[in-house]
Write an enzyme that holds these catalytic residues in place. Structure first.
Site, short mmCIF file in Angstrom:
data_model
loop_
_atom_site.label_atom_id
_atom_site.label_comp_id
_atom_site.label_asym_id
_atom_site.label_seq_id
_atom_site.Cartn_x
_atom_site.Cartn_y
_atom_site.Cartn_z
N VAL A 13 0.89 -0.97 0.43
CA VAL A 13 0.25 0.22 -0.24
C VAL A 13 0.66 1.17 0.14
CG1 VAL A 13 -2.29 -1.14 1.31
CG2 VAL A 13 0.06 -0.56 2.65
N GLY A 15 4.25 1.97 -1.02
CA GLY A 15 5.57 1.71 -1.88
C GLY A 15 3.81 2.53 -2.86
N ARG A 34 9.04 -7.80 -4.80
CA ARG A 34 9.64 -9.19 -4.58
C ARG A 34 8.55 -9.95 -5.17
NH1 ARG A 34 9.98 -11.97 1.36
NH2 ARG A 34 7.18 -11.62 0.68
N SER A 35 7.15 -9.98 -5.34
CA SER A 35 6.95 -10.91 -5.97
C SER A 35 5.89 -10.04 -7.64
CB SER A 35 5.74 -11.24 -5.41
OG SER A 35 5.02 -10.14 -4.35
N VAL A 75 9.98 -1.47 3.02
CA VAL A 75 8.93 -2.86 2.52
C VAL A 75 9.05 -2.72 4.33
CG1 VAL A 75 10.57 -3.94 0.59
CG2 VAL A 75 11.49 -4.01 2.39
N LYS A 76 8.86 -4.36 4.44
CA LYS A 76 8.28 -4.97 5.91
C LYS A 76 9.38 -4.20 6.84
CE LYS A 76 5.32 -8.42 6.67
NZ LYS A 76 3.85 -7.33 7.18
N GLY A 130 0.94 9.43 7.84
CA GLY A 130 -0.26 9.87 6.60
C GLY A 130 -0.81 9.06 5.97
N HIS A 187 6.77 11.13 16.86
CA HIS A 187 5.55 11.74 16.26
C HIS A 187 3.99 11.23 16.25
CE1 HIS A 187 2.85 11.40 12.95
NE2 HIS A 187 2.52 12.24 12.78
N ASN A 188 4.47 9.21 16.44
CA ASN A 188 3.17 8.59 16.46
C ASN A 188 3.49 8.33 18.38
OD1 ASN A 188 4.26 8.10 13.68
ND2 ASN A 188 4.14 5.65 14.07
N GLU A 191 1.44 11.13 18.64
CA GLU A 191 -0.38 10.66 18.31
C GLU A 191 -1.41 9.18 19.17
OE1 GLU A 191 -0.20 8.96 14.36
OE2 GLU A 191 -0.96 7.59 14.38
P1 NDP Z 1 4.30 -4.47 4.60
O1 NDP Z 1 4.85 -3.69 6.25
O2 NDP Z 1 2.62 -4.45 4.23
O3 NDP Z 1 5.33 -4.91 3.51
C1 NDP Z 1 4.99 -5.12 2.39
C2 NDP Z 1 5.86 -4.99 1.24
O4 NDP Z 1 7.05 -5.72 1.87
C3 NDP Z 1 5.45 -6.12 -0.10
O5 NDP Z 1 6.02 -5.23 -1.36
C4 NDP Z 1 6.53 -7.30 0.53
O6 NDP Z 1 6.79 -7.90 -0.89
C5 NDP Z 1 7.95 -6.60 1.00
N1 NDP Z 1 8.64 -7.68 1.84
C6 NDP Z 1 8.32 -8.28 2.95
N2 NDP Z 1 9.36 -9.00 3.00
C7 NDP Z 1 10.14 -8.66 2.11
C8 NDP Z 1 11.11 -9.75 1.70
N3 NDP Z 1 12.47 -10.64 2.54
N4 NDP Z 1 11.98 -9.20 1.13
C9 NDP Z 1 11.51 -8.39 -0.30
N5 NDP Z 1 10.24 -7.98 0.28
C10 NDP Z 1 10.38 -7.89 0.72
O7 NDP Z 1 3.84 -3.21 3.15
P2 NDP Z 1 3.32 -1.27 3.42
O8 NDP Z 1 3.34 -0.55 2.71
O9 NDP Z 1 2.04 -1.48 4.86
O10 NDP Z 1 4.89 -0.61 4.22
C11 NDP Z 1 5.95 -0.63 4.24
C12 NDP Z 1 6.42 -0.11 5.29
O11 NDP Z 1 5.41 1.41 5.65
C13 NDP Z 1 6.62 -0.07 6.40
O12 NDP Z 1 7.90 -0.63 6.82
C14 NDP Z 1 5.34 -0.11 7.52
O13 NDP Z 1 6.21 0.20 9.21
C15 NDP Z 1 5.71 1.47 6.99
N6 NDP Z 1 4.65 2.01 6.51
C16 NDP Z 1 3.70 2.08 6.75
C17 NDP Z 1 2.00 2.62 6.73
C18 NDP Z 1 0.58 2.43 6.64
O14 NDP Z 1 -0.08 3.16 7.44
N7 NDP Z 1 0.36 0.94 6.37
C19 NDP Z 1 2.90 4.21 7.14
C20 NDP Z 1 3.57 5.21 7.45
C21 NDP Z 1 4.72 3.46 7.08
P3 NDP Z 1 5.99 -9.06 -1.89
O15 NDP Z 1 4.90 -8.09 -1.83
O16 NDP Z 1 7.12 -9.36 -2.50
O17 NDP Z 1 5.08 -9.70 -0.44
#
Ligand code: NDP
Length: 478
Positions: A13, A15, A34-35, A75-76, A130, A187-188, A191
């Site tokens: 979501v 990225g 990755r996928s 990524v995660k 955000g 910030h968090n 929050e």
């Molecule tokens: P997630 O945290 O759910 O992570 C999923 C993504 O990470 C996918 O693209 C996944 O790839 C990839 N991934 C997981 N493991 C690996 C690995 N070993 N190697 C390569 N890629 C990997 O996604 P979000 O978009 O929710 O969040 C991304 C980041 O942003 C996180 O660090 C999160 O904490 C931060 N964040 C999130 C917010 C939110 O509201 N969601 C707000 C602010 C920051 P694949 O599709 O191949 O599984």
């Protein structure tokens, strides 16, 4: 296809929306996940929003970027971020910039920066706030890392960042190494405190005055037109107004009262403990979420522990609602003052030189704690960058002083009638501790000296002293 100016790897979501935001602002964006399905679905659904370079492998991705390369990793958090950075490090060249825009712990960011710097790479840990919508339409961005990387990266980040009402982007170079992720963490934490305080205000109106959620929604909507104007107050009114489609009840009444947490509140409190900064508002908020989830303890306690014997009664409902508003505002100023203290303490500890006023400025739009009064915080730190605490700024001191009698009435009413208001109460205790002429710390020093010969200092004579407690109780200089 021209070489991409920026690349985003990790297209869940956040990225995905960041990549779209860059493309919508005219940047050519290399995209990788990755996928590969996620990458292809981004191109299929949004490829017409700008210039994307679809990359199936990390090698293609790095090859698609103009030099020096700028790569955003989304990524995660934790192990996956390390894994992706390790793979990228093998492919990138000195001078390239790696931005970790995920929610990293600042100490991980500091470690990663050291490792990448040793290989000539610029590593930028950047807070992004955000959520999903902010990532697409304009988040608040808090980049750390080396200042020179901001020359390349800054204009791109500022282009996609939220814009405050005066048009300035909600993004600035926060400071070196982990500074960006540290500020995002606080910030968090703020929050958490803000949400807990709003929750306590709601509870007093609900349990205390017995108002309906719809009526309280109106009150929050009204408050949102004044000093408390903020995203969190605004959405509180929306949540309270929501009717559950299944039962016809207010949605808030059918949601389980167990608050989740992903850990940034806990990180903030742990860091504050390490730095020795009292962040009582954030700590109470984090613990309140933990208590809400202690179902076994709550269940056991409900059947055993007696409540208050004083009935909730107020002579003037409107006056009590106004008291709660003032108590909320004063407690909120305390929570922000504490958060800024924590940022300053870390800045001093790590030599980050963070401009506190700029942090309030970049939180004015795009992020979850965006609020009218952040302008006032920026003004306060502009008036005096060395302000010992926000609470003594002329504006805030006067604002809080105006609300103190109301704050005391609300906290005592909550205590008398058994409505838990931990963040209101501890914020008031913090306020009173700061302004106290004498604290019982003197007695604690006496106790420490008694059992552990920890010594003490006197108010009247320079030096360090110890009383021979187990001997003749004379005082000796230590
Ligand atoms: P997630 O945290 O759910 O992570 C999923 C993504 O990470 C996918 O693209 C996944 O790839 C990839 N991934 C997981 N493991 C690996 C690995 N070993 N190697 C390569 N890629 C990997 O996604 P979000 O978009 O929710 O969040 C991304 C980041 O942003 C996180 O660090 C999160 O904490 C931060 N964040 C999130 C917010 C939110 O509201 N969601 C707000 C602010 C920051 P694949 O599709 O191949 O599984």
């Amino acid at each position: 296809m021209p070489a991409a100016q920026i690349g985003v790897t990790g297209l869940a979501v956040m990225g995905r929306n960041l990549a779209r935001n860059f493309a919508r602002h005219g940047y050519t964006v290399a995209v990788h996940n990755r996928s590969v399905e996620r990458m292809h679905s981004l191109i299929a659904e949004h490829g017409d929003e700008g210039e994307f370079v679809a990359c199936e492998t990390l090698e293609d991705f790095v090859g698609a970027l103009a030099r020096p390369r700028t790569v955003v990793v989304m990524v995660k958090a934790g192990g996956p971020t390390d894994a992706v950075i390790d793979q990228l490090t093998e492919l990138l060249e000195p001078g390239d910039i790696v931005v970790d825009a995920g929610n990293a712990l600042y100490t991980d960011t500091m470690r990663r920066e050291k490792t990448l710097a040793a290989r000539g790479l610029h590593f930028v840990g950047s807070g992004v706030s955000g959520g999903e919508e902010g990532a697409l339409l304009g988040p608040s961005i808090m980049p750390g890392g080396p200042a020179e990387s901001y020359a390349t990266l800054g204009p791109m980040l500022e282009a996609i960042a939220a814009k405050a009402e005066d048009g300035t982007p909600c993004c600035t170079h926060v400071g070196p190494d982990g500074a960006g992720h540290f500020v995002k963490m606080v910030h968090n934490g703020i929050e958490y405190a803000d949400m807990q305080l709003i929750g306590e205000a709601y509870d007093l109106l609900r349990q205390g005055l017995g108002l309906t959620p719809a009526r309280i929604a109106d009150i929050f909507a009204e408050w949102n037109r004044g000093d408390l104007q903020s995203y969190l107050i605004e959405i509180t009114a929306e949540v309270l107004r929501q009717t559950d489609a299944r039962t016809g009840a207010a949605l808030v009444d059918v949601i389980k009262d167990q608050a989740g947490q992903k850990g940034t509140g806990r990180w903030t409190v742990k860091s504050a403990l390490d730095l020795g900064v009292p962040v009582t508002g954030i700590a109470e908020a984090t613990f309140a979420r933990a208590i809400s989830s202690q179902t076994a303890q709550r269940e056991a306690a409900r059947g055993v522990l007696p409540g208050a014997t004083v009935e909730f009664a107020v002579a003037d409902e409107a006056a009590f609602i106004e008291d709660v508003r003032l108590a909320l505002y004063a407690s909120k100023v305390v929570a922000y003052a504490q958060g800024f203290d924590q940022i300053r303490a870390a800045s001093d500890e790590f030599g980050w030189d963070i401009a506190l006023g700029d942090m309030a400025r970049i939180w004015r739009a795009g992020c979850i704690i965006r609020a009218r009064f952040l302008d006032r915080i920026t003004e306060a730190f502009t008036r005096d960058a060395g302000l010992p605490t926000l609470l003594v700024d002329l504006y805030f001191a006067a604002e809080v002083a105006g609300g103190v009698p109301a704050w005391r009435r609300v906290v005592s009413q909550a205590a008398l009638t058994g409505i838990p208001a931990p963040a209101f109460a501890s914020s008031l205790a913090y306020y009173d501790s700061l302004r106290a002429e004498r604290l019982p710390a003197a007695l604690i020093q006496g106790q420490r000296d008694f059992f552990g010969a920890h010594t003490y200092q006197r108010i009247d004579v320079e030096g360090t002293f110890h009383t021979e407690w187990s001997g003749d109780r004379t005082e000796v200089e230590a």
